[in-house]
Design a protein around this motif. Structure first.
Motif, PDB file in Angstrom:
ATOM      1  N   ASN A 334      44.155 -45.576 -85.191  1.00 35.66           N
ATOM      2  CA  ASN A 334      44.579 -46.920 -84.802  1.00 35.66           C
ATOM      3  C   ASN A 334      43.436 -47.642 -84.069  1.00 35.66           C
ATOM      4  O   ASN A 334      42.425 -47.039 -83.704  1.00 35.66           O
ATOM      5  N   LYS A 335      43.602 -48.931 -83.858  1.00 32.21           N
ATOM      6  CA  LYS A 335      42.517 -49.746 -83.282  1.00 32.21           C
ATOM      7  C   LYS A 335      42.088 -49.261 -81.908  1.00 32.21           C
ATOM      8  O   LYS A 335      40.913 -49.294 -81.554  1.00 32.21           O
ATOM      9  N   LYS A 336      43.062 -48.780 -81.111  1.00 25.19           N
ATOM     10  CA  LYS A 336      42.730 -48.308 -79.759  1.00 25.19           C
ATOM     11  C   LYS A 336      41.816 -47.074 -79.837  1.00 25.19           C
ATOM     12  O   LYS A 336      40.816 -46.970 -79.116  1.00 25.19           O
ATOM     13  N   LYS A 337      42.160 -46.135 -80.726  1.00 21.96           N
ATOM     14  CA  LYS A 337      41.337 -44.929 -80.867  1.00 21.96           C
ATOM     15  C   LYS A 337      39.954 -45.280 -81.405  1.00 21.96           C
ATOM     16  O   LYS A 337      38.947 -44.700 -81.002  1.00 21.96           O
ATOM     17  N   ARG A 339      38.323 -47.992 -80.908  1.00 20.39           N
ATOM     18  CA  ARG A 339      37.564 -48.619 -79.828  1.00 20.39           C
ATOM     19  C   ARG A 339      37.179 -47.610 -78.755  1.00 20.39           C
ATOM     20  O   ARG A 339      36.025 -47.509 -78.342  1.00 20.39           O
ATOM     21  N   ASP A 340      38.147 -46.794 -78.319  1.00 17.34           N
ATOM     22  CA  ASP A 340      37.908 -45.873 -77.214  1.00 17.34           C
ATOM     23  C   ASP A 340      36.908 -44.769 -77.576  1.00 17.34           C
ATOM     24  O   ASP A 340      36.155 -44.295 -76.724  1.00 17.34           O
ATOM     25  N   ARG A 341      36.908 -44.355 -78.836  1.00 16.11           N
ATOM     26  CA  ARG A 341      36.036 -43.231 -79.230  1.00 16.11           C
ATOM     27  C   ARG A 341      34.824 -43.685 -80.036  1.00 16.11           C
ATOM     28  O   ARG A 341      34.120 -42.864 -80.609  1.00 16.11           O
ATOM     29  N   ASP A 342      34.576 -44.990 -80.088  1.00 18.87           N
ATOM     30  CA  ASP A 342      33.419 -45.524 -80.813  1.00 18.87           C
ATOM     31  C   ASP A 342      33.430 -45.085 -82.279  1.00 18.87           C
ATOM     32  O   ASP A 342      32.426 -44.640 -82.830  1.00 18.87           O
TER      33      ASP A 342
END
Length: 487
Positions: A334-337, A339-342
């Motif tokens: 998902n978009k959060k993952k 973003r958070d994990r590059d």
């Protein structure tokens, strides 16, 4: 009326004999085929299906444009055809130029056969490399599925083949990343560390092989091995189960006559090899972290160590969204993952591999669920495995469906496997293709493509060697033909 329509349709796939048979008299052709094809078939794939498909294609097309891979080496066929085409073009044959521009290749077989053809076309470095369509005749057919050609073995009757030819004509061309893999170790004082294939294959079909003494990659005092892949490289328990499957098929070929039986046997071997009950059958030394240190490169020249959970017993370096019969072990973060994990969405032409870990086959079964995936470890445009001295006397590896047992010297702390990106090759994709291109207008913008061009800055001679798989010699124009004249 039906026969007339069929004959008219088949004209679009026809290549005249004077281009295929050396020494033939040049013919005048008024009709330019829309989709001239060369067909390569592994007649031993798919039980009896390979042989049946060979007969059907030969009945529908010019027999001289359909080849049994057991009898004709594809690099020799393509080299001869392109020598003829370049010579004809040099002599003013406009028709030859059109055939070369429109040519498409068809390869029928499993993942290993498809990869063989991709390697040959990559290594030949033809003036206009033809794109490749695949017919799924193997057990997994991951590469075929990735581009919309399906997982199931096809029909071999004329109607089915005609339908397939129509798909090839209207298929879109896609670029996919090619990956080079090299393994180097000190020459063992005794015994051999050459890869042990489960099948007696011709040299050309070995996914991974030792380079010759004259090869520029060869280093004195070392054994150097190389190969290439387009779908995946894996190491660990999944490769061990695959190796057991191929070994069993060699011993009892009568039990492997259809795809469903093959898949059932594969599952049973997963149980007997300890892939479902790993902790009971295999000691902790089979953890990937204890076998090797894994280094990754996300930016040119910058290697960093990848942290591997101790529970991981199999690592997959994935280029295409299909593994183990069509499952996507990377899934859709998902978009959060992201973003958070590059991380970025996985593309087949972005110069990056997705690296996934599995604990055991139960972990692999999560792929059956709609949002299931393996343990996402990283994305990288270079991967290096540095084996720990004495950690094991062998491991199992697999490239695009072809497994082998890899002996390891127990007294050597310099054993390294390195994967690097080197160029792209063209394939054909149907509208059902699950693979995504970074250049597709529907793809979200990625910042990574700005860095891609700078990645390949290395010694030009070494770079050229790394851009070959050892599948074929580079294509050379016949003497006396001026390249400037042709362009």
């Amino acid at each position: 009326m039906g026969n007339m329509n069929s004959e008219n349709m088949l004209k679009d796939f026809h290549i005249p004999n004077y281009m295929l048979v050396p020494g033939s008299e040049v013919q005048r052709c008024s009709y330019i085929p829309a989709c001239p094809v060369l067909v390569f078939i592994n007649s031993k794939s798919g039980g009896q299906l390979g042989g049946q498909l060979l007969v059907t294609f030969q009945n529908l097309l010019n027999k001289n444009q359909v080849f049994d891979l057991g009898e004709k080496a594809p690099e020799k066929v393509l080299h001869q055809l392109y020598v003829t085409l370049e010579t004809l073009k040099y002599n003013g044959d406009v028709f030859a130029a059109e055939i070369e521009k429109r040519l498409r290749l068809i390869v029928a077989g499993g993942d290993g056969t498809a990869s063989w053809l991709l390697g040959v076309v990559s290594d030949l470095k033809l003036p206009q490399p033809p794109p490749i369509a695949t017919v799924p005749l193997g057990t997994g057919n991951n590469l075929h599925f990735s581009f919309g050609w399906g997982k199931k073995n096809p029909g071999t009757d004329e109607k089915s083949v005609m339908s397939y030819l129509c798909q090839v004509r209207f298929a879109k061309e896609m670029k996919i990343d090619s990956w080079h893999i090299i393994m180097r170790m000190r020459s063992p004082k005794e015994g051999s560390c050459d890869p042990i294939a489960p099948l007696e294959l011709p040299h050309s079909l070995h996914a991974f092989h030792r380079v010759s003494q004259s090869d520029q990659l060869n280093k004195e005092g070392c054994n150097t091995y190389r190969g290439g892949f387009w779908n995946y490289f894996s190491m660990g328990m999944d490769a061990q189960v695959s190796y057991a499957f191929h070994s069993e098929r060699k011993l009892h070929p009568e039990k492997f006559k259809n795809q469903l039986a093959n898949q059932s046997t594969y599952m049973k071997l997963g149980c007997t090899q300890g892939w479902f009950c790993t902790s009971l059958f295999h000691p902790a030394s089979r953890n990937m972290a204890q076998l090797a240190k894994v280094m990754i490169m996300k930016k040119p020249g910058q290697w960093v160590e990848l942290s591997i959970p101790r529970s991981i017993r199999s690592i997959v370096c994935l280029n295409l969204p299909s593994f183990s019969g069509g499952f996507n072990p990377w899934g859709t973060p998902n978009k959060k993952k992201l973003r958070d994990r590059d991380l970025t969405p996985p593309y087949v032409d972005d110069g990056f591999l997705e690296i996934v870990g599995f604990r055991n086959a139960w972990h692999g079964l999560v792929l059956l669920s709609p949002k299931g995936h393996g343990t996402r470890l990283a994305q990288a445009n270079g991967v290096r495995f540095e084996f720990h001295k004495g950690a094991a006397d062998h491991t199992f590896m697999r490239l695009d469906g072809e497994p082998w047992k890899q002996p390891l010297p127990v007294d050597d702390d310099t054993v390294v496997v390195e994967i690097s990106h080197f160029g792209q090759v063209s394939v054909l994709a149907t509208p059902l293709c699950p693979s995504k291109s970074i250049n597709d207008p529907a793809s979200p913008a990625s910042s990574r493509d700005e860095e891609d061009d700078s990645y390949d800055e290395e010694d030009s001679e070494d770079k050229e060697e790394r851009r070959k798989f050892g599948a074929s010699d580079t294509f050379k124009l016949p003497e006396g033909i001026d390249l400037a004249h042709l362009s």
